[in-house]
Write a protein that holds these residues in place. Structure first.
Motif, PDB file in Angstrom:
ATOM      1  N   UNK A   1       0.836  -1.189   0.000  1.00  0.00           N
ATOM      2  CA  UNK A   1       0.000   0.000   0.000  1.00  0.00           C
ATOM      3  C   UNK A   1       0.881   1.253   0.000  1.00  0.00           C
ATOM      4  N   UNK A   2       0.276   2.367  -0.393  1.00  0.00           N
ATOM      5  CA  UNK A   2       1.001   3.632  -0.421  1.00  0.00           C
ATOM      6  C   UNK A   2       0.367   4.601   0.570  1.00  0.00           C
ATOM      7  N   UNK A   3       1.210   5.159   1.452  1.00  0.00           N
ATOM      8  CA  UNK A   3       0.733   6.047   2.500  1.00  0.00           C
ATOM      9  C   UNK A   3       1.348   7.432   2.351  1.00  0.00           C
ATOM     10  N   UNK A  23       7.558  -3.298   6.335  1.00  0.00           N
ATOM     11  CA  UNK A  23       6.388  -4.157   6.174  1.00  0.00           C
ATOM     12  C   UNK A  23       5.949  -4.245   4.715  1.00  0.00           C
ATOM     13  N   UNK A  24       6.664  -3.544   3.824  1.00  0.00           N
ATOM     14  CA  UNK A  24       6.370  -3.654   2.402  1.00  0.00           C
ATOM     15  C   UNK A  24       5.510  -2.552   1.828  1.00  0.00           C
ATOM     16  N   UNK A  25       5.414  -1.417   2.546  1.00  0.00           N
ATOM     17  CA  UNK A  25       4.600  -0.309   2.063  1.00  0.00           C
ATOM     18  C   UNK A  25       5.490   0.811   1.530  1.00  0.00           C
ATOM     19  N   UNK A  26       4.915   1.674   0.701  1.00  0.00           N
ATOM     20  CA  UNK A  26       5.595   2.877   0.217  1.00  0.00           C
ATOM     21  C   UNK A  26       5.063   4.066   1.008  1.00  0.00           C
ATOM     22  N   UNK A  27       5.963   4.897   1.527  1.00  0.00           N
ATOM     23  CA  UNK A  27       5.567   6.029   2.356  1.00  0.00           C
ATOM     24  C   UNK A  27       6.141   7.313   1.777  1.00  0.00           C
ATOM     25  N   UNK A  28       5.273   8.273   1.457  1.00  0.00           N
ATOM     26  CA  UNK A  28       5.699   9.618   1.066  1.00  0.00           C
ATOM     27  C   UNK A  28       5.600  10.503   2.299  1.00  0.00           C
ATOM     28  N   UNK A 156       4.260  -5.528  -2.545  1.00  0.00           N
ATOM     29  CA  UNK A 156       3.510  -4.293  -2.772  1.00  0.00           C
ATOM     30  C   UNK A 156       2.676  -4.418  -4.046  1.00  0.00           C
ATOM     31  N   UNK A 157       3.303  -4.918  -5.110  1.00  0.00           N
ATOM     32  CA  UNK A 157       2.621  -5.037  -6.391  1.00  0.00           C
ATOM     33  C   UNK A 157       1.438  -5.992  -6.305  1.00  0.00           C
ATOM     34  N   UNK A 158       1.633  -7.127  -5.648  1.00  0.00           N
ATOM     35  CA  UNK A 158       0.540  -8.086  -5.500  1.00  0.00           C
ATOM     36  C   UNK A 158      -0.624  -7.457  -4.739  1.00  0.00           C
ATOM     37  N   UNK A 159      -0.337  -6.755  -3.668  1.00  0.00           N
ATOM     38  CA  UNK A 159      -1.393  -6.127  -2.883  1.00  0.00           C
ATOM     39  C   UNK A 159      -2.158  -5.104  -3.718  1.00  0.00           C
ATOM     40  N   UNK A 160      -1.449  -4.348  -4.540  1.00  0.00           N
ATOM     41  CA  UNK A 160      -2.114  -3.375  -5.420  1.00  0.00           C
ATOM     42  C   UNK A 160      -3.074  -4.086  -6.354  1.00  0.00           C
ATOM     43  N   UNK A 175       4.011   2.728 -11.092  1.00  0.00           N
ATOM     44  CA  UNK A 175       5.366   3.222 -10.838  1.00  0.00           C
ATOM     45  C   UNK A 175       5.421   4.038  -9.555  1.00  0.00           C
ATOM     46  N   UNK A 176       4.488   4.978  -9.402  1.00  0.00           N
ATOM     47  CA  UNK A 176       4.516   5.821  -8.212  1.00  0.00           C
ATOM     48  C   UNK A 176       4.141   5.040  -6.956  1.00  0.00           C
ATOM     49  N   UNK A 177       3.226   4.071  -7.091  1.00  0.00           N
ATOM     50  CA  UNK A 177       2.829   3.305  -5.914  1.00  0.00           C
ATOM     51  C   UNK A 177       3.895   2.296  -5.501  1.00  0.00           C
ATOM     52  N   UNK A 178       4.711   1.864  -6.459  1.00  0.00           N
ATOM     53  CA  UNK A 178       5.792   0.931  -6.145  1.00  0.00           C
ATOM     54  C   UNK A 178       7.025   1.621  -5.586  1.00  0.00           C
ATOM     55  N   UNK A 179       7.362   2.774  -6.169  1.00  0.00           N
ATOM     56  CA  UNK A 179       8.638   3.400  -5.858  1.00  0.00           C
ATOM     57  C   UNK A 179       8.516   4.765  -5.193  1.00  0.00           C
ATOM     58  N   UNK A 180       7.296   5.249  -4.988  1.00  0.00           N
ATOM     59  CA  UNK A 180       7.146   6.544  -4.363  1.00  0.00           C
ATOM     60  C   UNK A 180       7.781   7.634  -5.200  1.00  0.00           C
TER      61      UNK A 180
END
Length: 227
Positions: A1-3, A23-28, A156-160, A175-180
């Motif tokens: 997930x992206x936070x 935990x496998x999330x992307x955080x901005x 992350x990709x699987x969860x998306x 791209x943005x959700x995987x790598x921020x």
């Protein structure tokens, strides 16, 4: 997930981002309301983690503005304030939950999972698609009862894909959700991780379709199977 994490205290922000990243999330991270608003109107987030006291204003005003503009990201408020009126105010403005600092990271993660679950059709912490089961808390995948090891990006990709089944996802969004905000990554990296994930999902009741010139779409294959 992206936070989106809106927090100006750097050590707190780094601790939260590190815990969620592991935990496998992307955080901005935004340390001001101005930066937070820029992120909010240009990106999609699964959750906003919002501090109440920012250098350029109150998190309550940011929350109120989000809701006035009909931006419906779930919001978890973090604050050092103890007033019941502050809590009521945050909830009345549209916060989904509220935690007082200092807090336990395990509880923070549990509250995040609860908020995300409330916004989905899942009744528990696992997503099941035929013979595939993904545990959102443990970040673990099984196919036909056998555990499948995934890297952090693959997870992350699987969860998306699982939480957006049936929806067409453009490469730029992935791209943005995987790598921020990592500027060195490009669409080729998305293609690489999709290919890796497909190999690991061989035999699973989940198909990741390529829509040329558009992006990808994940769909269940269970209904298409004969009894």
């Amino acid at each position: 997930m992206r936070f989106l994490l809106v927090e100006d205290t750097l050590d707190v922000a780094e601790a939260i981002a590190g815990r969620l990243g592991n935990a496998g999330h992307v955080v901005d991270l935004a340390q001001t309301l101005e930066d937070a608003w820029h992120f909010a109107v240009t990106n999609d987030y699964d959750l906003v983690i919002l501090d109440m006291n920012l250098p350029d204003g109150s998190g309550l005003n940011f929350l109120k503005r989000l809701r006035q503009e009909q931006i419906v990201f779930p919001v978890l408020v973090l604050t050092a304030r103890l007033s019941v009126n502050d809590k009521i105010g945050a909830l009345d403005y549209g916060a989904d939950d509220y935690m007082v600092k200092p807090f336990d990271f395990g509880e923070l993660e549990a509250r995040i999972r609860a908020i995300v679950r409330r916004g989905s059709t899942q009744s528990d912490r696992s997503i099941a698609v035929g013979n595939l089961t993904f545990d959102m808390a443990e970040r673990s995948l099984t196919v036909d009862g056998k555990e499948v090891e995934l890297t952090r990006r693959e997870t992350i990709l699987l969860e998306i894909f699982l939480t957006n089944r049936g929806r067409v996802l453009e490469k730029e969004e992935l791209l943005t959700r995987l790598f921020g905000l990592e500027s060195n990554s490009n669409a080729n990296a998305v293609e690489l991780y999709v290919a890796r994930l497909r190999r690991k999902l061989e035999g699973a009741d989940l198909e990741i379709r390529t829509l040329r010139g558009i992006g990808y779409q994940a769909r269940d294959t269970v209904q298409g199977k004969s009894a």
